[in-house]
Write a protein that holds these residues in place. Structure first.
Motif, PDB file in Angstrom:
ATOM      1  N   ASN A 217       0.823  -1.204   0.000  1.00  0.00           N
ATOM      2  CA  ASN A 217       0.000   0.000   0.000  1.00  0.00           C
ATOM      3  C   ASN A 217       0.866   1.266   0.000  1.00  0.00           C
ATOM      4  N   VAL A 218       2.174   1.098  -0.020  1.00  0.00           N
ATOM      5  CA  VAL A 218       3.108   2.230  -0.032  1.00  0.00           C
ATOM      6  C   VAL A 218       3.469   2.567  -1.471  1.00  0.00           C
ATOM      7  N   LYS A 219       3.103   3.766  -1.899  1.00  0.00           N
ATOM      8  CA  LYS A 219       3.380   4.212  -3.269  1.00  0.00           C
ATOM      9  C   LYS A 219       4.888   4.406  -3.437  1.00  0.00           C
ATOM     10  N   PRO A 220       5.509   3.713  -4.395  1.00  0.00           N
ATOM     11  CA  PRO A 220       6.958   3.859  -4.599  1.00  0.00           C
ATOM     12  C   PRO A 220       7.334   5.277  -5.017  1.00  0.00           C
ATOM     13  N   GLN A 221       8.513   5.686  -4.620  1.00  0.00           N
ATOM     14  CA  GLN A 221       9.030   7.003  -4.977  1.00  0.00           C
ATOM     15  C   GLN A 221      10.211   6.834  -5.916  1.00  0.00           C
ATOM     16  N   ALA A 222      10.444   7.837  -6.775  1.00  0.00           N
ATOM     17  CA  ALA A 222      11.575   7.818  -7.712  1.00  0.00           C
ATOM     18  C   ALA A 222      12.864   7.624  -6.923  1.00  0.00           C
ATOM     19  N   PRO A 223      13.797   6.861  -7.454  1.00  0.00           N
ATOM     20  CA  PRO A 223      13.891   6.381  -8.821  1.00  0.00           C
ATOM     21  C   PRO A 223      13.132   5.075  -9.084  1.00  0.00           C
ATOM     22  N   ASN A 224      12.413   4.547  -8.079  1.00  0.00           N
ATOM     23  CA  ASN A 224      11.626   3.338  -8.312  1.00  0.00           C
ATOM     24  C   ASN A 224      10.415   3.663  -9.174  1.00  0.00           C
ATOM     25  N   HIS A 225       9.837   2.655  -9.778  1.00  0.00           N
ATOM     26  CA  HIS A 225       8.741   2.836 -10.717  1.00  0.00           C
ATOM     27  C   HIS A 225       7.396   2.670 -10.026  1.00  0.00           C
ATOM     28  N   ILE A 226       6.433   3.456 -10.453  1.00  0.00           N
ATOM     29  CA  ILE A 226       5.083   3.345  -9.905  1.00  0.00           C
ATOM     30  C   ILE A 226       4.260   2.461 -10.831  1.00  0.00           C
ATOM     31  N   VAL A 227       3.779   1.351 -10.288  1.00  0.00           N
ATOM     32  CA  VAL A 227       2.863   0.472 -11.012  1.00  0.00           C
ATOM     33  C   VAL A 227       1.682   0.226 -10.081  1.00  0.00           C
ATOM     34  N   TYR A 228       0.520   0.734 -10.493  1.00  0.00           N
ATOM     35  CA  TYR A 228      -0.716   0.504  -9.755  1.00  0.00           C
ATOM     36  C   TYR A 228      -1.159  -0.926 -10.051  1.00  0.00           C
ATOM     37  N   VAL A 229      -1.417  -1.701  -8.993  1.00  0.00           N
ATOM     38  CA  VAL A 229      -1.795  -3.110  -9.144  1.00  0.00           C
ATOM     39  C   VAL A 229      -3.297  -3.307  -9.026  1.00  0.00           C
ATOM     40  N   GLY A 230      -3.922  -2.631  -8.077  1.00  0.00           N
ATOM     41  CA  GLY A 230      -5.354  -2.808  -7.872  1.00  0.00           C
ATOM     42  C   GLY A 230      -5.799  -2.239  -6.548  1.00  0.00           C
ATOM     43  N   THR A 231      -6.998  -2.666  -6.110  1.00  0.00           N
ATOM     44  CA  THR A 231      -7.596  -2.166  -4.871  1.00  0.00           C
ATOM     45  C   THR A 231      -8.161  -3.340  -4.079  1.00  0.00           C
ATOM     46  N   VAL A 232      -7.946  -3.316  -2.776  1.00  0.00           N
ATOM     47  CA  VAL A 232      -8.529  -4.332  -1.897  1.00  0.00           C
ATOM     48  C   VAL A 232     -10.025  -4.048  -1.804  1.00  0.00           C
ATOM     49  N   ILE A 233     -10.835  -5.032  -2.192  1.00  0.00           N
ATOM     50  CA  ILE A 233     -12.279  -4.836  -2.088  1.00  0.00           C
ATOM     51  C   ILE A 233     -12.901  -5.714  -0.996  1.00  0.00           C
ATOM     52  N   TYR A 234     -12.108  -6.661  -0.471  1.00  0.00           N
ATOM     53  CA  TYR A 234     -12.546  -7.435   0.688  1.00  0.00           C
ATOM     54  C   TYR A 234     -11.316  -7.784   1.508  1.00  0.00           C
ATOM     55  N   SER A 235     -11.291  -7.296   2.735  1.00  0.00           N
ATOM     56  CA  SER A 235     -10.158  -7.540   3.631  1.00  0.00           C
ATOM     57  C   SER A 235     -10.461  -8.768   4.489  1.00  0.00           C
TER      58      SER A 235
END
Length: 180
Positions: A112-130
């Motif tokens: 759930n931690v958004k990567p910061q540069a120089p790492n790449h941001i790739v959105y994977v999805g959303t938790v809809i049931y925990s």
């Protein structure tokens, strides 16, 4: 049925599709477990070869393809969900509605931690049931872009301290220029 020159045709109505999946091949040497985030590394036998994705470089993140739908043992084919729901996961550490990203630390996982540069941001999805073992992720891979991948940005000979500047002589493009 046929009546004279007329033919009655019955067409079945297609049901709605909630998941888009692709058959892939695992030749990583390990089992790719359900929920593993993968990228395309090549092709074999008319199927994409996949490996665990990681947000540290273009090579391991730009081709992020989806999440493994069910365990795929080495040298076998299986399915990856490109967009849709994957259930039966341990999502208990994330509240429902949590946005998930590809991390730069552990290949094939999500965070759930958004990567910061120089790492790449790739959105994977959303938790809809925990849930500890029945958790569900709505996946839809979205790769972030580097500046030079944007269609109206031209970058040449980047140097430390450069800024983006509009240049009307080049048409509707932007380029890096030295600070005054």
């Amino acid at each position: 049925t046929r009546t004279g020159n007329d033919i009655d045709v019955i067409v079945a109505t297609a049901g709605s599709t909630t998941n888009l999946q692709a058959e892939v091949r695992n030749e990583t040497g390990d089992t790719l477990v359900k929920g593993t985030v993968v990228y395309i590394t090549g092709g074999a036998g008319n199927k994409a070869l996949v490996s665990k994705a990681l947000a540290t470089s273009d090579a391991t993140s730009a081709g992020t393809f989806g999440m493994v739908t069910a365990d795929i043992t080495n040298n076998h084919n299986g399915f990856v969900t490109i967009t849709g729901k994957i259930s039966g996961l341990n999502t208990s550490t994330y509240p429902e509605g949590t946005v998930l990203y590809l991390p730069p630390t552990t290949a094939g996982t999500y965070t759930n931690v958004k990567p910061q540069a120089p790492n790449h941001i790739v959105y994977v999805g959303t938790v809809i049931y925990s849930h500890v073992n029945q958790g569900t992720i709505q996946t839809r891979i979205q790769n972030g872009y580097e500046l030079d991948e944007i269609h109206d940005v031209r970058i040449t000979a980047v140097q430390n301290g450069d800024i983006i500047k509009y240049d009307s002589a080049l048409g509707n493009t932007k380029r890096f220029a030295d600070l005054p």
